[in-house]
Design an enzyme around this catalytic site. Structure first.
Site, mmCIF file in Angstrom:
data_model
loop_
_atom_site.group_PDB
_atom_site.id
_atom_site.type_symbol
_atom_site.label_atom_id
_atom_site.label_comp_id
_atom_site.label_asym_id
_atom_site.label_seq_id
_atom_site.Cartn_x
_atom_site.Cartn_y
_atom_site.Cartn_z
ATOM 1 N N ASP A 35 3.093 -39.020 54.734
ATOM 2 C CA ASP A 35 4.055 -38.720 53.668
ATOM 3 C C ASP A 35 4.245 -37.211 53.439
ATOM 4 O O ASP A 35 5.272 -36.787 52.914
ATOM 5 C CB ASP A 35 3.626 -39.390 52.358
ATOM 6 C CG ASP A 35 3.830 -40.889 52.423
ATOM 7 O OD1 ASP A 35 4.463 -41.360 53.397
ATOM 8 O OD2 ASP A 35 3.346 -41.605 51.522
ATOM 9 N N HIS A 37 4.618 -35.015 55.780
ATOM 10 C CA HIS A 37 5.735 -34.629 56.654
ATOM 11 C C HIS A 37 7.071 -35.079 56.048
ATOM 12 O O HIS A 37 8.056 -34.351 56.093
ATOM 13 C CB HIS A 37 5.578 -35.266 58.037
ATOM 14 C CG HIS A 37 4.385 -34.766 58.801
ATOM 15 N ND1 HIS A 37 3.257 -35.516 58.987
ATOM 16 C CD2 HIS A 37 4.147 -33.579 59.408
ATOM 17 C CE1 HIS A 37 2.374 -34.831 59.688
ATOM 18 N NE2 HIS A 37 2.887 -33.638 59.951
ATOM 19 N N ASP A 152 -1.091 -25.489 54.703
ATOM 20 C CA ASP A 152 -1.520 -24.448 55.638
ATOM 21 C C ASP A 152 -0.852 -23.146 55.202
ATOM 22 O O ASP A 152 0.066 -22.654 55.856
ATOM 23 C CB ASP A 152 -1.124 -24.840 57.060
ATOM 24 C CG ASP A 152 -1.831 -26.116 57.490
ATOM 25 O OD1 ASP A 152 -3.064 -26.136 57.466
ATOM 26 O OD2 ASP A 152 -1.145 -27.111 57.804
#
Ligand code: PAF
Length: 282
Positions: A35, A37, A152
Site C-alpha cells: 500500500d 507504493h 527513505d
C-alpha cells in the site's frame, strides 16, 4: 495497463505520449508492491495525465549479496496489484542490459556529503547504485514529476540533489511515510517478519512519537539514552542507530538550533530484518 518489457518498447510508448503532450508522473520501484507504493501512485495520478511505474531489483544498490538474493520477487503478483489499483497506466520491467548495457556497476556521484551520513555509513556504495539506476530510468522514462517515499528520506534527499546537479527538468516529490494500522512503516521487508514480530515492531513508531514529545524539552543525548533503553527491553530487537539530524544537511546534531528543521532517524534489526523509519520533529 501497458506492460513494457524492454527499453525499446518503453521508448516508443513514451515518444507517443510526449507527442500527445501528456504530463508523465513516474514512481520507480523494486517490486514486492504494497500500500505504500499505492500512495505514490495516488499522488502521481492526481498530478499528472499519465502514471508510469517501473519494477527493477537493482543489483548495484545492494552492498550485501544475501540481501539481494533474499529480496522478494513475484512479478505476476505485482502486475495484478497494479492492474487492480487502476492507478498506473504503464509499468516498465527492464532487463538488466536495458539499464546496464555494458558492466553492471555504479557510477560515482557527489551528493554534496549527503551520501556520507546514516545509511551511507552502514551501506557503502548503496547511494551510488541508487543514483545510477534512477538517473538511467529518468533518461529513459523522461517524467515531468517523480515520486519517492519519505520512509527513505535520505534517498529522497540524494535524488533531489542529483536532479539539481544534473540540471534535469523533473520535479522530485516526497510522499509521506505510509503506515500500517499499528504504525509500522510499510516496507517490502515486512513480509519477512512473523505476524507477532510485525505487531511488536510498532514500538519503532511509538518511540518516534515519544521523541517528538521530548523535542526541545529534553537534551538530545538524554533522548538517545531513553531510546536505547526502550530497545534494550525489546526481545529480539537491536537498535542499529538512532539519531537526530538537520533535515537539509542530514548531519547528526547534539543540539537543537533555532530556525532549523530536525528529523529523527532510526534503524532497528528485528529477527534479522532491517527496519528503517523517520519522523519530522515539530
Ligand atoms: O526505493 C526503491 O525502491 C529503490 O531504491 C529505487 C528508488 C526504486 C531505486 O532502485
Amino acid at each position: 495497463m501497458e506492460v513494457l518489457k524492454s527499453k525499446k518498447v518503453l521508448q516508443d510508448f513514451i515518444e507517443r505520449q510526449k507527442e500527445m503532450g501528456k504530463k508523465i508522473g513516474f514512481a520507480p520501484t523494486m517490486g514486492a508492491l504494497h500500500d505504500g507504493h499505492l500512495s505514490l501512485y495516488k499522488m502521481a495520478k492526481e498530478e499528472n495525465d499519465l502514471v508510469v511505474s517501473s519494477i527493477f531489483v537493482n543489483p548495484t544498490q545492494f552492498n550485501n549479496p544475501d540481501d539481494l538474493k533474499k529480496y522478494p520477487r513475484d512479478i505476476n503478483r505485482d502486475i495484478s496489484i497494479l492492474e487492480k489499483s487502476g492507478l498506473v497506466d504503464a509499468v516498465y520491467i527492464p532487463e538488466v542490459t536495458d539499464i546496464y548495457p555494458e558492466k553492471t556497476e555504479s557510477r560515482n556521484y557527489d551528493f554534496g556529503g549527503l551520501e556520507n551520513e546514516m545509511e551511507g555509513k552502514s551501506r557503502p556504495g548503496h547511494f551510488d547504485g541508487v543514483g545510477t539506476v534512477v538517473e538511467e530510468l529518468f533518461n529513459q522514462v523522461k517524467p515531468d514529476n517523480a515520486y519517492f517515499g519519505e520512509k527513505d528520506f535520505q534517498q529522497l534527499a540524494i535524488i533531489k540533489k542529483m536532479t539539481e546537479n544534473k540540471k534535469l527538468l523533473i520535479n522530485i516529490k516526497g510522499v509521506p511515510v505510509y503506515r500500517a494500522e499499528n504504525g509500522l512503516a510499510l516496507s517490502s521487508r515486512n513480509q519477512r517478519l512473523q505476524e507477532d514480530r510485525r505487531e511488536a515492531s510498532k514500538v519503532i513508531f511509538e518511540t518516534l512519537k515519544k521523541v517528538n514529545d521530548w523535542f526541545r524539552v529534553v537534551t538530545i543525548p538524554e533522548i538517545k539514552a531513553r531510546v536505547q533503553d526502550i530497545f534494550d527491553q525489546q526481545r529480539g530487537m537491536q537498535l542499529e542507530y538512532f539519531l537526530i539530524a538537520d533535515e537539509e544537511t542530514l548531519r547528526e546534531t547534539d543540539f537543537f538550533y533555532k530556525d532549523r528543521n530536525f528529523r529523527a532517524f532510526i534503524v532497528v534489526m528485528v529477527d534479522g530484518v532491517r527496519l528503517i523509519d523517520n519522523m519530522h520533529l515539530d
